[in-house]
Design a protein around this motif. Structure first.
Motif, PDB file in Angstrom:
ATOM      1  N   LEU A  63      15.193   2.699 -20.992  1.00 23.35           N
ATOM      2  CA  LEU A  63      14.521   2.395 -19.686  1.00 23.35           C
ATOM      3  C   LEU A  63      15.345   2.662 -18.550  1.00 23.35           C
ATOM      4  N   ALA A  64      16.518   2.195 -18.461  1.00 26.67           N
ATOM      5  CA  ALA A  64      17.426   2.322 -17.238  1.00 26.67           C
ATOM      6  C   ALA A  64      17.698   3.916 -17.100  1.00 26.67           C
ATOM      7  N   ALA A  65      17.879   4.437 -18.228  1.00 27.28           N
ATOM      8  CA  ALA A  65      18.062   6.200 -18.079  1.00 27.28           C
ATOM      9  C   ALA A  65      16.921   6.628 -17.387  1.00 27.28           C
ATOM     10  N   VAL A  66      15.638   6.334 -17.927  1.00 23.28           N
ATOM     11  CA  VAL A  66      14.466   7.115 -17.292  1.00 23.28           C
ATOM     12  C   VAL A  66      14.293   6.680 -15.826  1.00 23.28           C
ATOM     13  N   LEU A  67      14.559   5.315 -15.611  1.00 25.00           N
ATOM     14  CA  LEU A  67      14.235   5.243 -14.210  1.00 25.00           C
ATOM     15  C   LEU A  67      15.374   5.511 -13.317  1.00 25.00           C
ATOM     16  N   ALA A  68      16.402   5.925 -13.739  1.00 20.94           N
ATOM     17  CA  ALA A  68      17.556   6.446 -12.914  1.00 20.94           C
ATOM     18  C   ALA A  68      17.143   7.951 -12.806  1.00 20.94           C
ATOM     19  N   ALA A  69      16.486   8.729 -13.864  1.00 21.56           N
ATOM     20  CA  ALA A  69      15.974  10.054 -13.463  1.00 21.56           C
ATOM     21  C   ALA A  69      14.632  10.218 -12.707  1.00 21.56           C
ATOM     22  N   THR A  70      13.902   9.110 -12.316  1.00 19.76           N
ATOM     23  CA  THR A  70      12.937   9.068 -11.497  1.00 19.76           C
ATOM     24  C   THR A  70      13.027   8.200 -10.171  1.00 19.76           C
ATOM     25  N   SER A  71      14.371   7.891  -9.891  1.00 23.59           N
ATOM     26  CA  SER A  71      14.386   6.929  -8.847  1.00 23.59           C
ATOM     27  C   SER A  71      14.061   7.464  -7.541  1.00 23.59           C
ATOM     28  N   ASP A  72      14.161   8.866  -7.495  1.00 23.27           N
ATOM     29  CA  ASP A  72      13.496   9.422  -6.009  1.00 23.27           C
ATOM     30  C   ASP A  72      12.421   9.498  -5.664  1.00 23.27           C
ATOM     31  N   VAL A  73      11.558   9.127  -6.685  1.00 25.67           N
ATOM     32  CA  VAL A  73       9.879   9.217  -6.453  1.00 25.67           C
ATOM     33  C   VAL A  73       9.561   7.837  -6.556  1.00 25.67           C
ATOM     34  N   GLN A  74      10.246   6.666  -6.760  1.00 31.45           N
ATOM     35  CA  GLN A  74       9.755   5.375  -7.108  1.00 31.45           C
ATOM     36  C   GLN A  74       8.751   4.946  -6.128  1.00 31.45           C
ATOM     37  N   LYS A  75       9.045   5.020  -4.788  1.00 32.26           N
ATOM     38  CA  LYS A  75       8.053   4.519  -3.749  1.00 32.26           C
ATOM     39  C   LYS A  75       7.371   5.783  -3.092  1.00 32.26           C
ATOM     40  N   LEU A  76       7.151   6.645  -3.739  1.00 36.97           N
ATOM     41  CA  LEU A  76       6.596   7.740  -3.275  1.00 36.97           C
ATOM     42  C   LEU A  76       4.926   7.759  -3.962  1.00 36.97           C
ATOM     43  N   SER A  77       3.776   7.884  -3.231  1.00 39.84           N
ATOM     44  CA  SER A  77       2.591   7.993  -3.671  1.00 39.84           C
ATOM     45  C   SER A  77       2.058   9.333  -3.230  1.00 39.84           C
ATOM     46  N   TRP A  78       0.776   9.519  -3.982  1.00 38.75           N
ATOM     47  CA  TRP A  78      -0.049  10.832  -3.292  1.00 38.75           C
ATOM     48  C   TRP A  78      -0.974  10.452  -2.632  1.00 38.75           C
ATOM     49  N   HIS A  79      -1.552  11.505  -1.962  1.00 37.22           N
ATOM     50  CA  HIS A  79      -2.589  11.399  -1.118  1.00 37.22           C
ATOM     51  C   HIS A  79      -3.844  10.917  -1.848  1.00 37.22           C
ATOM     52  N   SER A  80      -4.909   9.899  -1.555  1.00 35.18           N
ATOM     53  CA  SER A  80      -6.191   9.984  -2.338  1.00 35.18           C
ATOM     54  C   SER A  80      -6.879   9.329  -1.128  1.00 35.18           C
ATOM     55  N   GLY A  81      -8.252  10.066  -0.856  1.00 33.24           N
ATOM     56  CA  GLY A  81      -9.197   9.729   0.021  1.00 33.24           C
ATOM     57  C   GLY A  81      -8.760  10.139   1.505  1.00 33.24           C
ATOM     58  N   TYR A  84      -6.529   3.618  -5.131  1.00 30.98           N
ATOM     59  CA  TYR A  84      -5.323   4.144  -5.471  1.00 30.98           C
ATOM     60  C   TYR A  84      -4.317   3.656  -4.162  1.00 30.98           C
ATOM     61  N   PRO A  85      -4.640   3.975  -2.960  1.00 30.41           N
ATOM     62  CA  PRO A  85      -3.366   3.499  -1.960  1.00 30.41           C
ATOM     63  C   PRO A  85      -3.065   2.091  -1.888  1.00 30.41           C
ATOM     64  N   MET A  86      -2.121   1.840  -1.801  1.00 30.34           N
ATOM     65  CA  MET A  86      -1.587   0.373  -1.820  1.00 30.34           C
ATOM     66  C   MET A  86      -2.041  -0.097  -0.431  1.00 30.34           C
ATOM     67  N   GLU A  87      -1.968   0.587   0.697  1.00 25.85           N
ATOM     68  CA  GLU A  87      -2.118   0.348   2.064  1.00 25.85           C
ATOM     69  C   GLU A  87      -3.759  -0.148   2.170  1.00 25.85           C
ATOM     70  N   THR A  88      -4.496   0.402   1.366  1.00 24.63           N
ATOM     71  CA  THR A  88      -5.991   0.200   1.223  1.00 24.63           C
ATOM     72  C   THR A  88      -6.356  -0.980   0.449  1.00 24.63           C
ATOM     73  N   LEU A  89      -5.688  -1.189  -0.622  1.00 30.55           N
ATOM     74  CA  LEU A  89      -5.810  -2.593  -1.460  1.00 30.55           C
ATOM     75  C   LEU A  89      -5.302  -3.672  -0.957  1.00 30.55           C
ATOM     76  N   CYS A  90      -4.255  -3.662  -0.041  1.00 27.08           N
ATOM     77  CA  CYS A  90      -3.911  -4.816   0.737  1.00 27.08           C
ATOM     78  C   CYS A  90      -4.585  -5.223   1.745  1.00 27.08           C
ATOM     79  N   ARG A  91      -5.336  -4.088   2.394  1.00 30.77           N
ATOM     80  CA  ARG A  91      -5.997  -4.568   3.514  1.00 30.77           C
ATOM     81  C   ARG A  91      -7.487  -5.104   2.721  1.00 30.77           C
ATOM     82  N   ALA A  92      -7.991  -4.835   1.634  1.00 32.94           N
ATOM     83  CA  ALA A  92      -9.057  -5.358   1.011  1.00 32.94           C
ATOM     84  C   ALA A  92      -8.760  -6.787   0.874  1.00 32.94           C
ATOM     85  N   VAL A  93      -7.717  -7.133   0.178  1.00 33.05           N
ATOM     86  CA  VAL A  93      -7.412  -8.419  -0.174  1.00 33.05           C
ATOM     87  C   VAL A  93      -6.963  -9.218   1.238  1.00 33.05           C
ATOM     88  N   ALA A  94      -6.375  -8.707   2.214  1.00 28.47           N
ATOM     89  CA  ALA A  94      -6.085  -9.375   3.367  1.00 28.47           C
ATOM     90  C   ALA A  94      -7.552  -9.787   4.204  1.00 28.47           C
TER      91      ALA A  94
END
Length: 316
Positions: free
Chosen positions: A286-304, A154-164
């Motif tokens: 789509l634009a209306a929905v993305l506007a309604a969720t804009s505050d969390v677009q870069k937010l992930s939950w903890h995993s692992g 799940y974490p982007m950081e973990t998968l980026c490390r795996a690829v790199a």
């Protein structure tokens, strides 16, 4: 159905692929006939990639998939995983990976899988994953037990490390290109393109958060993300639209991944996901929905493990 090359492999996969967690009763019980019918419906819809794991029902999903694909092996791409065997059971040792693969091959009724991935690697220390566990994947590939190798998490950081830090053929990312979160587009996806790694996307409806009824499982998303999902559903409801259909459209059509994994045994849900692959998106909605969720677009939950997550996380 469109088909796309999977990174630098020689595989072409359907834009929509079939995730077999529901075949392992992960989201509620499914009987044998229902499970087999879902696989056959996927085949009829042009789906060619089937993704499984020993974690899904302790091998039940693999057994059901193997039985349902009898006579179709040469028509499909089969992926399975190793390393995760229960909610809190992880073993990425070379010996367990090898034993797991042999059991999976027996259940799947094949002498090889096309894709073998380590499952949810963020739950253990990554040094061993990128050393001994990765080396075992390479050995299994060299022996012909699998054609291509990868890792999931799940974490982007973990998968980026795996690829790199390793030489993978594919990676699978979930819930990171949705109406709630688009981090995949500016983190992992560019790195995969640069390295020629095939990118598999999953969880377009954010593990059920982006459905009218909400998730049926305990998603550790945290209040801001859950509230954003409810706002997205409300916007769609006000306009007479199905939030799950829009979520599938957005994830399948816009993520840039070769394929998006959809898991269901419900005929109407599979039909809807396949239709979402080619139905033009309502851009105003789509634009209306993305506007309604804009505050969390870069937010992930903890995993692992905490150290395998980055700073943009949201506690449950």
């Amino acid at each position: 159905m469109r088909y796309h090359p999977l990174g630098n492999t020689d595989l072409k996969v359907s834009a929509v692929s079939f995730g077999t967690a529901p075949l392992g009763d992960m989201f509620g019980p499914a009987d044998e006939s229902e499970a087999h019918a879902a696989v056959h419906q996927a085949l009829d819809a042009g789906i060619t990639f089937f993704d499984s794991s020993p974690y899904y029902g302790a091998g039940l999903a693999e057994r059901r998939l193997g039985a349902a694909l009898r006579g179709h092996r040469d028509e499909v791409v089969i992926g399975t995983k190793a390393g995760r065997y229960g909610p809190d059971e992880f073993d990425f040792s070379p010996a367990r990976i090898r034993a797991s693969v042999h059991r999976s091959l027996k259940l799947l009724r094949t002498d090889h899988v096309d894709i073998l991935q380590l499952h949810d690697i963020e739950f253990v220390g990554l040094e061993g994953i990128f050393a001994d566990s990765y080396a075992e994947l390479v050995r299994l590939r060299d022996e012909g037990k699998c054609r291509y190798i990868g890792m999931t998490g799940y974490p982007m950081e973990t998968l980026c490390r795996a690829v790199a830090e390793t030489d993978l053929d594919v990676v699978l990312s979930y819930a990171h290109y949705t109406l709630l979160n688009t981090r995949l587009a500016d983190t992992l996806a560019p790195l995969c393109r640069e390295r020629g790694v095939g990118l598999i996307n999953a969880a377009a409806v954010a593990l059920g958060l982006l459905t009218p009824a909400g998730s049926r499982i305990d998603v550790p998303a945290g209040r801001p993300i859950v509230d954003a999902a409810r706002r997205a559903a409300a916007v769609c409801e006000q306009r007479g639209a199905d939030v799950a259909f829009l979520a599938n459209q957005f994830s399948i059509q816009r993520s840039g991944a070769a394929t998006t994994v959809v898991g269901t045994t419900k005929p109407q849900h599979l039909d809807s996901a396949v239709a979402a692959e080619s139905t033009p998106i309502d851009e105003d909605l789509l634009a209306a929905v993305l506007a309604a969720t804009s505050d969390v677009q870069k937010l992930s939950w903890h995993s692992g493990l905490p150290e395998n997550n980055g700073g943009d996380t949201c506690s449950a």
